[in-house]
Design a protein around this motif. Structure first.
Motif, mmCIF file in Angstrom:
data_model
loop_
_atom_site.group_PDB
_atom_site.id
_atom_site.type_symbol
_atom_site.label_atom_id
_atom_site.label_comp_id
_atom_site.label_asym_id
_atom_site.label_seq_id
_atom_site.Cartn_x
_atom_site.Cartn_y
_atom_site.Cartn_z
ATOM 1 N N GLU A 1 59.906 -33.747 29.206
ATOM 2 C CA GLU A 1 60.358 -33.590 30.497
ATOM 3 C C GLU A 1 60.461 -32.085 30.926
ATOM 4 N N ASN B 1 59.962 -30.875 24.551
ATOM 5 C CA ASN B 1 60.741 -31.758 25.357
ATOM 6 C C ASN B 1 59.800 -32.066 26.562
ATOM 7 N N VAL C 1 62.653 -39.690 29.210
ATOM 8 C CA VAL C 1 64.319 -39.474 28.692
ATOM 9 C C VAL C 1 64.295 -37.805 28.602
ATOM 10 N N HIS D 1 62.777 -36.713 14.983
ATOM 11 C CA HIS D 1 63.125 -37.479 16.246
ATOM 12 C C HIS D 1 61.882 -37.469 17.270
ATOM 13 N N ASP D 2 61.523 -38.568 17.717
ATOM 14 C CA ASP D 2 60.624 -38.562 18.900
ATOM 15 C C ASP D 2 61.308 -39.238 20.114
ATOM 16 N N ALA D 3 61.483 -38.269 21.287
ATOM 17 C CA ALA D 3 62.076 -38.695 22.309
ATOM 18 C C ALA D 3 61.306 -39.751 23.094
ATOM 19 N N ALA D 4 61.991 -40.663 23.713
ATOM 20 C CA ALA D 4 61.409 -41.659 24.350
ATOM 21 C C ALA D 4 60.780 -41.290 25.736
ATOM 22 N N PRO D 5 59.696 -41.418 26.173
ATOM 23 C CA PRO D 5 59.078 -40.971 27.465
ATOM 24 C C PRO D 5 60.332 -41.062 28.491
ATOM 25 N N GLU E 1 65.133 -35.402 26.775
ATOM 26 C CA GLU E 1 65.497 -34.949 25.200
ATOM 27 C C GLU E 1 64.388 -34.219 24.991
ATOM 28 N N SER F 1 61.894 -33.843 21.527
ATOM 29 C CA SER F 1 61.555 -34.317 20.260
ATOM 30 C C SER F 1 61.755 -33.251 19.284
#
Length: 108
Positions: free
Chosen positions: A70, A68, A46, A40-44, A48, A50
């Motif tokens: 962020e 993460n 966001v 799973h790759d988190a969207a920039p 959450e 990866s």
């Protein structure tokens, strides 16, 4: 009241933060021969993580690597912070060389 000990046959999840998921994935997949079980790759932007779930198909454990963007956690390993994977046989020198070629460090 006593707690019942965990069933030894139940799966185990080992989660570790990573600064570089791509590099960690390359080490465990190309170096040790684990499979990517989930990615799973988190969207920039966001909040959450990866993650990569790695392991051998059919094994009762898996390794979960997270990052993460962020709120990144910086791993702070010590000389005792090791992940030992037992293979059930003597480790061939070719595997040690392969692990070192992919960033592994031999400890004694």
């Amino acid at each position: 009241m006593s707690l019942k000990l965990a069933n030894a046959g139940l799966p185990i999840r080992i989660a570790r933060p990573s600064r570089d998921l791509a590099r960690a994935e390359q080490f465990y997949v190309s170096g040790l021969g684990l499979s990517v079980l989930y990615r799973h790759d988190a969207a920039p932007g966001v909040d959450e993580a990866s993650l990569r779930i790695l392991g051998w198909l059919g094994a009762s454990w898996h390794l979960e690597l997270t990052h993460n963007l962020e709120h990144p956690l910086t791993p702070t390993p010590t000389s005792e912070d090791l992940l030992a994977v037992y293979l059930g046989e003597r480790v061939p020198s070719s595997l040690l060389e392969q692990l070192e070629a992919h960033g592994g460090i031999r400890v004694k």
